[in-house]
Design an enzyme around this catalytic site. Structure first.
Site, PDB file in Angstrom:
ATOM      1  CD  GLU A  86      53.757  53.286  46.911  1.00 32.09           C
ATOM      2  OE1 GLU A  86      53.816  53.053  48.110  1.00 32.09           O
ATOM      3  OE2 GLU A  86      54.341  52.852  46.212  1.00 32.09           O
ATOM      4  N   GLY A 229      45.384  49.082  50.402  1.00 31.12           N
ATOM      5  CA  GLY A 229      45.202  48.112  51.848  1.00 31.12           C
ATOM      6  C   GLY A 229      45.757  48.841  52.908  1.00 31.12           C
ATOM      7  CB  ALA A 230      48.268  48.855  54.935  1.00 32.77           C
ATOM      8  CG  MET A 231      51.596  54.464  52.550  1.00 33.18           C
ATOM      9  SD  MET A 231      52.255  53.991  50.881  1.00 33.18           S
ATOM     10  CE  MET A 231      53.818  54.572  51.135  1.00 33.18           C
ATOM     11  CG  HIS A 265      53.132  43.911  52.054  1.00 36.31           C
ATOM     12  ND1 HIS A 265      53.278  43.042  51.141  1.00 36.31           N
ATOM     13  CD2 HIS A 265      53.147  45.158  51.701  1.00 36.31           C
ATOM     14  CE1 HIS A 265      53.822  43.964  50.034  1.00 36.31           C
ATOM     15  NE2 HIS A 265      53.351  45.090  50.368  1.00 36.31           N
ATOM     16  CD  GLU A 266      51.850  47.980  53.690  1.00 37.39           C
ATOM     17  OE1 GLU A 266      52.597  48.768  53.323  1.00 37.39           O
ATOM     18  OE2 GLU A 266      50.868  47.502  52.948  1.00 37.39           O
ATOM     19  CG  HIS A 269      56.913  47.837  51.902  1.00 38.06           C
ATOM     20  ND1 HIS A 269      57.476  47.677  50.698  1.00 38.06           N
ATOM     21  CD2 HIS A 269      55.556  47.877  51.633  1.00 38.06           C
ATOM     22  CE1 HIS A 269      56.462  47.472  49.804  1.00 38.06           C
ATOM     23  NE2 HIS A 269      55.446  47.515  50.259  1.00 38.06           N
ATOM     24  CD  GLU A 288      54.703  47.394  46.899  1.00 36.28           C
ATOM     25  OE1 GLU A 288      54.412  46.505  47.567  1.00 36.28           O
ATOM     26  OE2 GLU A 288      54.646  48.657  47.271  1.00 36.28           O
TER      27      GLU A 288
HETATM   28  N1  ARG Z   1      52.927  50.669  48.781  1.00 36.31           N
HETATM   29  C1  ARG Z   1      51.694  50.200  49.291  1.00 36.31           C
HETATM   30  C2  ARG Z   1      51.800  48.758  49.704  1.00 36.31           C
HETATM   31  O1  ARG Z   1      51.789  47.946  48.897  1.00 36.31           O
HETATM   32  C3  ARG Z   1      50.556  50.600  48.415  1.00 36.31           C
HETATM   33  C4  ARG Z   1      50.167  51.873  48.219  1.00 36.31           C
HETATM   34  C5  ARG Z   1      49.313  52.112  46.897  1.00 36.31           C
HETATM   35  N2  ARG Z   1      48.848  53.392  46.947  1.00 36.31           N
HETATM   36  C6  ARG Z   1      48.328  53.711  45.668  1.00 36.31           C
HETATM   37  N3  ARG Z   1      47.489  54.777  45.768  1.00 36.31           N
HETATM   38  N4  ARG Z   1      48.762  53.471  44.584  1.00 36.31           N
HETATM   39  O2  ARG Z   1      51.859  48.340  50.676  1.00 36.31           O
HETATM   40 ZN    ZN Z   2      53.714  46.851  49.471  1.00 38.08          ZN
END
Ligand code: ARG
Ligand code: ZN
Length: 877
Positions: A86, A229-231, A265-266, A269, A288
């Site tokens: 992402e 933070g995380a994905m 959060h993750e 999603h 988000e």
């Molecule tokens: N979708 C991820 C989250 O909110 C964030 C990833 C964003 N990464 C980036 N390279 N812009 O949990």
């Molecule tokens: Zn997110």
């Protein structure tokens, strides 16, 4: 897929990043193609001509993951391979229609050296594992299949020498899910809290939203090198290790809290993001904003709702309100962008979550749930827009939501102006409201700015501090017609639906003049409230308001008024409000007679009431909140910082004994308890931390030794860091001693070293810039590790005294750092540039200093990411 018509036949256009990819081979239906008439490779795409559907297209690419320092696509963190796709990382792995509305099923086979990469993971289920790869006998291979169609940004792959911590979760329908957290072997003992958080998140999503996990396996991988933070990759979440690993000696209470919230959060999603994804990146807040709202509710349901709400609002105001006043101001649904990576902003995330919270406030808990159910019923498996979400909410809401959709399209923070008057004859309270919208930024023109729908949660307090019961309110429509709405019996908070530029609400059956009006309870809308209240009214609210958020808010408002009065040299007002603030702080510290508790109120809430608004929060609020016509709308950050420090000192001086007494009481109470990162003890620690900071700020000669003792006797990272933070702003020898001790003891723990860099970077000691420059070449620092860069360089920018140093040395340091980091990782350098985007808010001395550095950056050949931010900062000054 993105198809074009070319010479009567079909061309397939695939995204790809030639700065990293080298295309090896393209085969169509088994036959290799080559030559300009068949295909063209450009910097950002591959065009294949004459493709007739259906066709099997096979593309082979090569790239060097080890040199992928941007950390987007497939890269190396330590000895392991991992991915971040992402928003547009997949095109750095292969040529593909890399957009979120192209949803496909993936089968992934990984071949890797058996010894070095014993673990090989991808999305979905493991289909097969071969001890000897078909490619090479020193290799093995694994094939994964994900049955759920998904966009490319949710693809993930991991290979390395990782250790598994395993557990399970039994879903509400009785399915057993295997849960695995993968870490470097030496960190495996630090995963218990993340695992527990995951289990609680899975349970909570079932209980609160009826949402169950949809595969048999859920993996989390912790990596040290990660931009954000995380994905939420499908079934294979990749995390920044600071949001997974925790022990009492390596993580603070705050880190524990963040781990729980980000793991949640993750996980959340999986439904809001993965099962229903975004049609395009303008809709980013669809997933988000909604998922942040969900993680906020998760924290609130598990812990203290008001304490969590206050933290969320502090964060919103200090980051998002500041963004609204910067060159990066944009609506929740942006109109344009150069690099989507620059739009993972506080506006998309935090303001987006506030927008969802307003639906929640207007619909009520039950109807909101009904609307969410309808959202999944209607859109599961689709790539959607914020309009789709609005439509679902509108359909279920009993309150018509006209004007609400402007929260998505209009940028900036609305100012809500309120005034009230008691009408004795008719026993009504008249509340006059007005909303003032900011001029839209040039980059986001809005032809007609219409009024936004602002839910105003309102209550009335009598002289004894009790809530007055509410029965009904009337509102005169533009047509002249008066509509009266009855509120539920026993209600003491009414949500007034304000959707005009100006209007009047009449609250009926108010038998006496209220002692105070409590507006915008729980911060019911992301606006700046401008409402004249006396010090007495604010003190009354701070003491009695049944809404804990507004108790907090009233002390904050006293602090803002005190700081603003000093800033504008209105000494009478300054004295009044400083005194009122000190009294309020003293009241908050009150303890129950004959009781063992340290404070009457929740100590976490007391700590929040005692904390003064941050500089980031004060900036935008100071201008708008206090007076209709600010004396000078341009800020002097050094003066503001000095005045704020003074307010901290003056109020601390007035209640020094109370502070000391409570400090000792918290120490004693904590001494009895074994460390846990939750419950009342976290509140006690935050109160203790707040107090030690105040005391050292008041008089370091008198109190630095106390902080040093706290540091030396601390049995956990939280108290150790609190003491170190308090000392970091002093010039005493205790400071150097504590810093040295800390490094010697914890130098092998990466997370501790990062905290150590950060605390030194944020120090307010004058001329700290040279110390921070020196740390750039310290053995522990590495420009390629985002966590270290954010701690040291990002941390430095949050020290007003040093970042805004009058000689410009702070601005120069940031620009130098951006130039260096940009060569390595443009996403990170772009994020470092944030503080420059507010240049427009400052007096010429500061603004010009920033502009000078921005122009210097503009002349350098920056990455696209960094130059978008520089351009926006400059366009706005
Ligand atoms: N979708 C991820 C989250 O909110 C964030 C990833 C964003 N990464 C980036 N390279 N812009 O949990
Ligand atoms: Zn997110």
């Amino acid at each position: 897929m993105q198809c074009d018509f070319f010479l009567g036949a079909t061309s397939l256009i695939l995204d790809g990043d030639a700065s990293i990819l080298s295309l090896q081979q393209v085969c169509i239906n088994g036959e290799e193609i080559s030559g300009d008439t068949k295909m063209q490779v450009e910097q950002d795409k591959l065009t294949i001509h004459n493709v007739t559907e259906p066709a099997e297209i096979r593309i082979t690419t090569r790239f060097n993951a080890k040199e992928n320092t941007e950390l987007a696509g497939l890269y190396k963190s330590g000895d392991n391979f991992c991915t971040q796709c992402e928003a547009e990382g997949f095109r750095r792995i292969t040529y593909f229609p890399d957009r979120p509305d192209v949803m496909s099923t993936y089968t992934t086979t990984i071949h890797a050296d058996r010894e070095k990469f014993p673990v090989m993971l991808s999305n979905g289920n493991l289909v097969s594992k071969q001890k000897v790869s078909s490619k090479d006998s020193s290799m093995h291979s694994a094939t994964w299949h994900d049955p759920w169609p998904k966009p490319s940004y949710l693809f993930a792959l991991v290979a390395g020498n990782l250790t598994a911590t395993r557990d399970t979760f039994c879903t509400q329908s009785g399915k057993n899910v295997d849960l695995v957290i993968w870490t470097d072997p030496h960190n495996a003992h630090l995963t218990a809290h993340a695992m527990y958080s995951l289990q609680r998140a899975m349970k909570w999503d079932e209980d609160r939203f009826g949402l169950e996990y949809d595969l048999d396996l859920f993996n989390i991988v912790a990596v040290d090198d990660f931009n954000m933070g995380a994905m939420e990759n499908k079934s294979l979440n990749v995390f920044n290790s600071r949001l997974v690993l925790a022990s009492p000696d390596t993580a603070t209470d705050l880190s524990y809290e963040q781990i729980e919230s980000v793991v949640g959060h993750e996980y959340f999603h999986n439904w809001t993001g993965n099962r229903i994804t975004c049609r395009d990146w303008f809709q980013l807040s669809l997933k988000e904003g909604l998922t942040v709202f969900r993680d906020q509710e998760f924290t609130m349901d598990l812990h203290s709702r008001p304490v969590a709400r206050i933290n969320d609002v502090r964060n919103l105001r200090s980051r998002q309100f500041a963004e609204d006043k910067s060159g990066m101001s944009h609506p929740v649904r942006p109109i344009s962008y150069e690099k989507i990576d620059n739009f993972y902003t506080a506006t998309i995330y935090e303001k987006g979550a506030e927008v969802i919270r307003m639906y929640y406030t207007l619909l009520g808990k039950e109807k909101f749930r009904k609307a969410i159910d309808l959202y999944f019923e209607r859109h599961d498996g689709q790539a959607c827009t914020t309009d789709d979400f609005f439509a679902v909410m509108s359909e279920v809401s009993s309150v018509p939501l006209d004007g609400f959709e402007r929260w998505y399209t209009q940028a900036g923070t609305p100012v809500l102006k309120a005034s009230s008057e008691y009408l004795k004859d008719t026993q009504q309270l008249r509340l006059s409201l007005q909303q003032v919208l900011p001029t839209p930024p040039e980059a986001h023109p809005v032809e007609h700015m219409g009024p936004q729908f602002i839910p105003v949660s309102t209550g009335l307090l009598d002289d004894n501090g009790n809530d007055l019961p509410l029965t009904s309110y009337s509102y005169q429509e533009d047509s002249g017609q008066t509509i009266t709405t009855t509120v539920d019996q026993g209600t003491t908070t009414a949500v007034l639906p304000f959707k005009a530029f100006s209007g009047e609400f009449l609250i009926n059956n108010v038998p006496q003049k209220p002692a105070a009006v409590s507006l915008l309870r729980d911060f019911s809308a992301p606006v700046v409230l401008h409402y004249n209240q006396t010090a007495e009214e604010l003190q009354h609210l701070a003491k009695h308001d049944s809404n804990p958020f507004n108790r907090y808010e009233s002390t904050q408002k006293l602090a803002r008024l005190a700081i603003s009065a000093s800033y504008y040299q209105e000494s009478n007002h300054a004295t009044t409000f400083n005194e009122a603030l000190a009294t309020t702080h003293g009241n908050a510290l009150e303890r129950e007679d004959n009781s063992k508790t340290v404070t009457k109120l929740d100590p976490a809430a007391v700590a929040q009431m005692l904390s003064l608004p941050s500089i980031e929060e004060l900036g935008p609020l100071l201008i708008q909140d206090i007076t209709d016509s600010p004396k000078d709308p341009l800020l002097d950050p050094l003066l503001l910082n000095g005045v704020r420090t003074q307010a901290i000192q003056t109020t601390a001086e007035a209640i020094e004994n109370d502070l000391l007494q409570t400090f000792n009481a918290t120490t004693e109470a904590l001494h009895q308890l074994e460390y846990e990162p939750h419950g009342v003890q976290t509140g006690l620690r935050s109160l203790k931390g707040q107090i030690i900071n105040r005391l050292v700020a008041l008089d370091e000669h008198k109190h630095a030794n106390r902080a040093h003792a706290m540091f030396e006797t601390a049995t956990n990272m939280t108290e150790r860091m609190m003491a170190l933070t308090a000392l970091s702003h002093s010039t005493s020898n205790y400071r150097t001693d504590a810093l040295d001790q800390f490094y010697q003891r914890w130098r092998t723990e990466q997370l501790n070293v990062i905290a150590w860099l950060g605390v030194q970077a944020r120090s307010e000691v004058v001329n700290n810039v040279s110390k921070v420059r020196a740390l750039l070449s310290h053995e522990s620092f590495d420009m390629r590790t985002p966590n270290k860069v954010y701690a040291l360089i990002g941390g430095f920018s949050t020290s007003p005294a040093n970042f805004h140093a009058a000689d410009g040395s702070g601005y120069e340091f940031l620009a130098d750092s951006v130039l260096a980091v940009d060569q390595i990782n443009p996403q990170v350098s772009a994020r470092l540039l944030g503080p420059f985007t507010t240049a427009n808010n400052y007096q010429p001395l500061y603004r010009d200093g920033m502009v000078q550095q921005l122009l210097r950056l503009e002349r350098a050949s920056l990455s696209g990411n960094a130059s978008e931010i520089v351009g926006k900062a400059l366009r706005f000054v």
